[in-house]
Design a protein around this motif. Structure first.
Motif: not given
Lengths: 450, 327
Positions: A210-223
């Motif tokens: 239950d870790a207080p973490v936010v996973f913020f994903v920038q899906n910029n469409q290209w790797a």
């Protein structure tokens, strides 16, 4: 927003990807034309955001964009070894970072330039990483932001562990009846990184503890050259449900939606309601890095379509239409952004290059016999040049390297820069790393060994 | 040694962990099955019961996650001690250990330190399946930013565990798993020596054998056997694999003139090669013979039925000594 990127050329395999049922709706609070809309869950988190705050967000986005352009220019001029442009992701970065509090701790990839600026990192410090002068650029302890992670995915378990520590601190404080400032860890990553096993492991740990973490994903469409459809067949926000925490999808080019989602996620994390994943759908308008050529893998029409969704254009339209913001404001911002970029350029070019000998201090906190042995050997080796170099005296001597390499250093003549120190030799060495001139500090300072 | 109970190495590590946890509330243990079970070798037995589930974490089965979250905890001010269940399972965490743990201080120019301890039971001859018997120490020793200790006896196991935890740098402690039940006296008031130094554990005059971890008792037995043949062999327990105390080896070699380095890891690319090169540079004119290495073959660790042929034993060390004396 939802269409898979189209394939630019016949040699790129075209995959028939069944469109999965999208259970996680995409939240947008500013539509493409800049009209504000309502969302029952997230709108309350930006009720306070009026014209003034929106203009501040715009200003930060515009400054970040101009800085990003300047960094690309610096790379093209040979002043940076590499640059990873973030153009197109300004709303995702500024919106999410604006939701942070000082005690929150950020774990970035190497493209979070606007986040770093929001955290108070001096832009020139950030540039030193890409100038080949620094591995980290800034002090994590000063900004509550760790340095860039270049092996992608590694930063995810770091953030989760940090968040586990926040939770342990909270438990300890409660046990002792102390107040403790609520905080969260936020980790940034992209659609490409989402395939890394360490992201999975991090999310498992986050859920289990239950870790207080936010996973913020920038899906910029290209790797780099690989489209999102190769990384995932479902929106990344949907993966959260598999771990047992909430996932939200927002229009990542809508700074208001990003701010709202980030505030929502951070509040949940800080109040002990576990992790949240926020997927911000955006687009990397520029190249992966200055060493990349996107024309080899993506269609111009795809880029054009996303250019129309530019986060700055959208916010500008909203400010003009809904808040009567006029040309004067945008002209002022453009001037500020120009000055911001010029200052970053001047400052980074004025910074002294690193001294190799100092790197012996860095890997270990406590004395390490091998490092000390090698440090001493290298000092003696360098001292062996003292006699032959005794005519190259002083750190300001740039004559042997020529001065032509300083031509494009705009700060040289205006006198507006900060204390330049030994700028001349610094710039010359940086511009001519293969000059082979031994460290001037040892020249003439050692006894003649002959 | 006023308080010198005889402990097994496993119990000595346990006692060392317990004392470190008592002395510093920021010390946490993390690993697979280390809590309720007490670890597959019972090294952490009783610690979860005494310190609670928030200080002894039974983690998910994910080595990169263990080391990665330990780094995050260290950045928050904790001192995590990770157990990697077996040597062969260190590789899922290899990325975190080598690209992150080892380099974070360097990357931040010393702004952050990551005092993480990683305990790895290592070495073979335990009659197990693949990935349970390896000696990967050279792979980690090659990476700047890490420190590596390996105790060969209970006294060092007790103290090195605590010294690793209190060190500001990341430390890997390779524990000789086949010696977990080896008993020895432990002085709980005083460590033997600087953990990053080598120790002469048997003085001799005619040749030097350097060994570490599980091979130290084998080297001592070889020295004993050699003595019966009239050869006086000095044995050095290397103890620290990063940094390596070359001074102590050099002092010995200058007296004996002959050096054999023995380790369980494969000879090729092993630390024996590094020691041979360094000592050749340092003591060339004192050497009566080339520095010889005794190690395992350039083969993946074999199945249990033939592992005793793969791992160096007393006879292989004696054979190397014979070759050295033949020069």
């Amino acid at each position: 927003m939802d269409a898979a990127p189209s394939s630019p050329a016949a040699h790129v395999p075209v995959r028939t990807v069944p469109t999965p049922e999208v259970r996680t709706r995409l939240v947008r609070l500013l539509d493409r034309d800049g009209r504000r809309s309502e969302d029952p869950v997230l709108s309350p988190y930006v009720r306070d955001v009026g014209a003034e705050q929106l203009r501040e967000l715009y200003r930060s986005m515009a400054l970040a964009r101009r800085f990003d352009e300047e960094a690309t220019n610096l790379q093209r001029q040979g002043q940076l070894v590499l640059w990873a442009p973030m153009r197109g992701q300004e709303a995702a970065q500024v919106g999410s970072a604006r939701a942070l509090r000082p005690a929150d701790h950020v774990f970035p990839t190497y493209r979070e330039h606007a986040v770093a600026i929001e955290r108070g990192v001096e832009p020139a410090e950030l540039l030193t990483v890409f100038r080949g002068h620094s591995a980290g650029g800034w002090k994590p302890s000063e900004h509550h932001m760790n340095v860039y992670s270049i092996v992608l995915g590694c930063q995810v378990p770091h953030a989760v562990g940090y968040a586990m520590g926040i939770d342990l601190d909270r438990r300890a404080a409660e046990a002792e009846g102390r107040e403790v400032e609520p905080a969260a860890a936020v980790v940034y990553f992209g659609d490409g990184t989402s395939s890394q096993g360490e992201v999975h492991e991090g999310m498992v740990f986050a859920a289990s503890y239950d870790a207080p973490v936010v996973f913020f994903v920038q899906n910029n469409q290209w790797a780099i050259s690989v489209p999102f459809s190769t990384q995932s067949r479902v929106p990344l926000a949907e993966r959260a449900a598999g771990y047992g925490f909430e996932g939200i999808r927002v229009d990542g080019n809508d700074v208001l939606a990003v701010l709202a989602a980030s505030r929502y996620a951070l509040e949940k994390a800080r109040t002990g309601q576990g992790p949240v994943l926020v997927e911000a759908e955006t687009y990397r308008l520029g190249a992966h890095t200055t060493a990349d050529d996107p024309t080899k893998y993506r269609l111009r029409e795809d880029e054009s379509r996303w250019s129309e969704l530019d986060p700055l254009l959208r916010l500008e339209a909203h400010l003009r239409d809904a808040h009567g913001t006029g040309d004067d404001y945008f002209a002022d911002v453009a001037a500020d952004a120009q000055a911001f970029a010029e200052q970053a350029r001047a400052l980074v070019l004025a910074m002294d290059p690193p001294v190799f000998e100092d790197f012996f201090d860095r890997p270990y906190a406590e004395r390490h016999a091998l490092v000390e042995e090698e440090r001493a050997w290298y000092a003696a080796y360098q001292a062996g040049f003292a006699d032959t170099d005794s005519n190259d005296t002083g750190s300001n001597d740039t004559g042997s390297n020529g001065t032509g390499s300083n031509d494009d250093v705009t700060a040289d003549d205006d006198g507006a820069g900060p204390d330049r120190g030994t700028q001349a030799s610094g710039l010359t060495v940086a511009a001519d790393p293969v000059s082979g001139v031994p460290d001037a500090r040892t020249a003439g300072t050692e006894e003649d060994l002959a | 040694m006023s308080t010198a109970p005889d402990l097994t190495i496993a119990k000595a590590v346990n006692a060392g962990l317990r004392r470190a946890m008592e002395e510093n509330p920021r010390v946490l243990l993390m690993g697979e099955d280390i809590g309720s079970l007490g670890g597959v070798y019972r090294v952490t037995e009783g610690l979860k019961a005494d310190f609670g589930a928030h200080r002894v974490l039974d983690t998910p089965l994910a080595e990169a996650g263990i080391v990665g979250t330990a780094i995050g905890l260290a950045l928050r001010g904790y001192r995590p001690v990770c157990e990697i269940q077996f040597d062969g399972f260190s590789f899922p965490a290899f990325n975190q250990i080598t690209t992150q743990l080892a380099k974070m201080r360097n990357r931040t120019n010393g702004d952050v330190t990551v005092p993480v301890t990683i305990r790895i039971p290592y070495g073979g001859v335990i009659g197990s399946v693949e990935h349970h018997s390896e000696s990967p120490e050279a792979l980690f020793a090659h990476t700047a930013g890490l420190r590596i200790l390996t105790p060969s006896n209970a006294q060092d196991a007790y103290w090195m565990t605590q010294q690793a935890i209190s060190c500001e740098d990341p430390v890997i402690v390779f524990e000789p798993k086949r010696r977990y039940w080896l008993k020895g006296a432990v002085d709980v008031e005083r460590p033997t020596a600087d953990p990053f130094s080598a120790q002469v554990v048997r003085p001799g005059e005619d040749a030097t054998v350097v060994a570490w971890g599980p091979l130290v008792p084998v080297a001592l037995a070889a020295a004993q056997a050699a003595e019966e043949d009239g050869r006086s062999v000095e044995v050095i327990d290397l103890r620290s694999l990063s940094p390596i105390d070359f001074d102590t080896i050099e002092d010995s070699v200058r007296r004996t003139g002959r050096l054999v380095v023995a380790h369980e890891a494969p000879t090729f690319g092993g630390l024996g090669g590094e020691i041979a090169a360094r000592l050749t540079e340092r003591a060339f004119y004192s050497l009566e013979a080339p520095v010889l290495r005794v190690g395992a073959f350039h083969l993946p660790y074999p199945v249990a039925a033939v592992e005793d042929r793969y791992v160096p034993d007393l006879d292989r060390i004696l054979e190397a000594l014979d070759r050295s004396f033949a020069y």
